[in-house]
Design an enzyme around this catalytic site. Sequence first.
Site, short mmCIF file in Angstrom:
data_model
loop_
_atom_site.label_atom_id
_atom_site.label_comp_id
_atom_site.label_asym_id
_atom_site.label_seq_id
_atom_site.Cartn_x
_atom_site.Cartn_y
_atom_site.Cartn_z
N ASP A 140 41.77 40.93 40.66
CA ASP A 140 41.19 40.74 39.33
C ASP A 140 42.30 40.85 38.29
OD1 ASP A 140 38.50 40.78 37.69
OD2 ASP A 140 39.79 42.29 36.76
N LEU A 141 42.39 39.87 37.40
CA LEU A 141 43.37 39.94 36.33
C LEU A 141 42.91 40.95 35.30
CD1 LEU A 141 44.16 36.14 35.75
CD2 LEU A 141 45.45 37.79 37.12
N ASP A 163 38.14 35.51 36.31
CA ASP A 163 39.51 35.93 36.62
C ASP A 163 39.59 36.57 38.00
OD1 ASP A 163 38.05 38.17 36.06
OD2 ASP A 163 39.52 39.08 34.72
#
Length: 460
Positions: A287-288, A330
Amino acid sequence: MSTEQSQPPSGDPESPSTGTGYAVLNLLSDGMIASCNPAALRMFGLQREALVGRRLSSLLLEPDSGPRDPEHEAGTLQASAALRADGSMFPVDVHISAIDPAAGGTLVIIRDITFEKQSRELMRKMTLAVEQTADSVMITDRDGFIDYVNRAFELVTGYTRSEALGRTGNIVKSGWHDAGFYGELWKTIRSGSSFRAVFRNRRKNGDLYYEEKTITPIRDDSGTISHFVSTAKEVTERIRAEEHLNRLANYDGLTGLPNRALFMDRLQGAIAAAARNNSLVALFFMDLNRFKSVNDTLGHAAGDALLVEISSRLGRCLRITDTVARLGGDEFVFIINNLHNTTDAEPVLHKIFDALGAPVVAGDHKIPVSASIGISFYPRDGQTTDALIKRADTAMYRAKASGTNCFRFYRSAEGNADVENPYANPDSRTGAGCQQNHQQRHQTATQPIQAGHRHPSLAD
């Protein structure tokens, strides 16, 4: 009518030796029929008394130059047709076999060419059909050298007939199909069966195209394969439409990475292969960090540019047998195949964090990037796709809670220690990691991967 004929019979028209395929007439000097053979009676449908004594000109239609003078030289009389007793007409060849003034007559041979004319007409129609069909047609000898191509072949391939004749079908070979494909092709057609497949070939100008092709052996009168005929329909537009639909169904429209559907299919395949090979599969859930802030402060165009660039970088971190997919937003997932122990996954983790180290340029902005990754392993952490995804997702949230640019292996629900890994080396890492720099990788649980200024929208 053609003047080429087999040698006609000669002699007494009443003799059986004149054969049953020819009408043999003996004409007097005035053109009257003096005698005939049985075949003439059957051909014209007349009794002998009705045929003998008639003029030959009354039986023939449209002679080329009127009634033939019996004293003319021997040769072929061109008549379009002859007339039967019932009024029906049939095509004939008329041959003046001999002139014997001493005997007072001429021997005339008439051959019914109905079947030959029908065969020629059928061949003419077939030739026109093959030449004018929209499908590409190619005929080769048994060694594959081209004897014939039709107009459609010229239009599809770009090669003229003169350029193709004498060459092999390799002139359109693209290199896409391997030796096994062509080996199966020749094995099939040389055994007497037809071979059908979609070919990816190359035009004279270098463009690739697709065609559905059937190659069929042709046998001669003895049953021996003498030639092969290939008929093909170009299907380039259809194949490209199918590929487009496949991409829409299986790939993310923004980044071009596999989407959830294709990811799930590949994960299931990876699990099945690992079960057969007694190997491990690592599932990374990434996950960004603070991606929403990028969209909120810089706009969705900047967010899209960030995702596209990050996807490109991530794809370069993996082996060809591995997969990175975008689940949405994301969130990214990785399938790392054919591992022998859990530590084999760490080099890929290093590559991923290294790839995220450089900021992403979006317009006038340089956006630093950080991420959190959770890892689960088959079969240690689960033996189904849902179990592996759920546990990698759980580990990702623990990594996110530990700081920026961290990863964590899945832990059991009973304590803080990682699940025991029977496949890992005794000195393997703890399973929680962050990185200070390239020299200090994954040594503590909370140090950032890269010190220095970070974009405010991505700050923890």
